[in-house]
Design an enzyme around this catalytic site. Structure first.
Site, PDB file in Angstrom:
ATOM      1  N   ASP A   1     -16.141  -3.672  -1.060  1.00 42.43           N
ATOM      2  CA  ASP A   1     -15.676  -3.524   0.314  1.00 42.43           C
ATOM      3  C   ASP A   1     -16.883  -3.489   1.236  1.00 42.43           C
ATOM      4  O   ASP A   1     -17.832  -2.729   0.993  1.00 42.43           O
ATOM      5  CB  ASP A   1     -14.862  -2.241   0.468  1.00 42.43           C
ATOM      6  CG  ASP A   1     -13.654  -2.218  -0.469  1.00 42.43           C
ATOM      7  OD1 ASP A   1     -13.189  -3.310  -0.849  1.00 42.43           O
ATOM      8  OD2 ASP A   1     -13.198  -1.121  -0.818  1.00 42.43           O
TER       9      ASP A   1
ATOM     10  N   ASP B   1       0.848  -1.194   0.000  1.00 42.95           N
ATOM     11  CA  ASP B   1       0.000   0.000   0.000  1.00 42.95           C
ATOM     12  C   ASP B   1       0.882   1.241   0.000  1.00 42.95           C
ATOM     13  O   ASP B   1       1.804   1.357   0.819  1.00 42.95           O
ATOM     14  CB  ASP B   1      -0.899   0.017   1.241  1.00 42.95           C
ATOM     15  CG  ASP B   1      -1.899  -1.132   1.262  1.00 42.95           C
ATOM     16  OD1 ASP B   1      -1.998  -1.851   0.251  1.00 42.95           O
ATOM     17  OD2 ASP B   1      -2.579  -1.309   2.285  1.00 42.95           O
TER      18      ASP B   1
END
Length: 246
Positions: free
Chosen positions: A136, A15
């Protein structure tokens, strides 16, 4: 890189935020538990340990809407394994730019949910195998815009729609457990996997080898591991032993 019936693809997460490799708690800015310079070298490290694919998320794009394309290009230059990339893809033009860089698979969340025709266009143009829809989940409802906004549909409800729109696979992240290093709930991803005939990749809360075994047995097609690798809760070499279907 297509998903294989006899394999659960294990992907380390890289990330990117402010040019660094980070791990956030539940995606919240300012909650960095890990910060490492040179994300491209981190990606190379995971490749050297045997990872067949690297999962890259541009958090700058997701949170601030400012893409960190420089860091993405450095990763592409440094590694030879496929890259699965998401974060901040707000226009079909930017999606095309990334796919033309030879990103193996593009993860599209907010744009695809708000403008599903973009999934159809990109799948028609580049092939559905290269287009992954991100669903998500928080409290069993889909969240978008960096997990800041909830919509009134479950991941299972939306999964059917996106198969029709041409998505080739689904990334399912359980926000309720993501980044907490406390394990996860099997039922939501099992329910999603049963509901749709598409490869499903799971992310969120994977902390132990037992978690990996459970997911392997659940039939999911891939998993993403982040915080547990960076906090030495899991060893990637050991985890990769469970890439073959049990």
């Amino acid at each position: 890189m297509s998903f294989k019936k006899d394999e659960m693809l294990i992907m380390p997460a890289v990330d990117i935020k402010n040019g660094k490799c980070v791990q956030l708690v539940q995606g919240k800015p300012g909650s960095e538990m890990v910060e490492i310079e040179n994300p491209e070298l981190v990606a190379r490290h995971w490749q050297d340990l045997g990872a067949k694919c690297i999962h890259v998320i541009d958090l700058d794009g997701t949170i601030d809407g400012v893409a960190n394309l420089t860091a993405v290009k450095k990763i592409l230059k440094e590694v030879s394994v496929p890259i699965q990339l998401g974060g901040g893809i707000r226009s079909i033009e930017y999606a095309r730019q990334l796919l033309d860089l030879d990103i193996e698979r593009l993860i599209i969340g907010t744009m695809g949910i708000q403008q599903p025709q973009t999934i159809t266009e990109l799948s028609d143009e580049y092939g559905s195998d290269r287009i992954m829809i991100s669903l998500d989940s928080k409290d069993n409802k889909v969240v978008i815009k960096g997990w800041q906004e909830k919509i009134d549909k479950t991941p299972t409800e939306l999964s059917q729609e996106f198969k029709e729109h041409g998505a080739g696979s689904i990334l399912f992240t359980n926000v309720d457990v993501e980044g907490l290093l406390g394990g996860f709930y099997t039922n939501p991803v099992v329910e999603l996997k049963k509901s749709v005939d598409l490869p499903v990749v799971y992310s969120g809360g994977i902390t132990t080898i037992d978690d990996i075994k459970k997911l392997n047995e659940s039939g999911v097609d891939g998993i993403v591991i982040g915080s547990a690798l960076y906090k030495d809760k899991l060893d990637l070499t050991e985890a990769l032993k469970y890439q073959k279907r049990i």
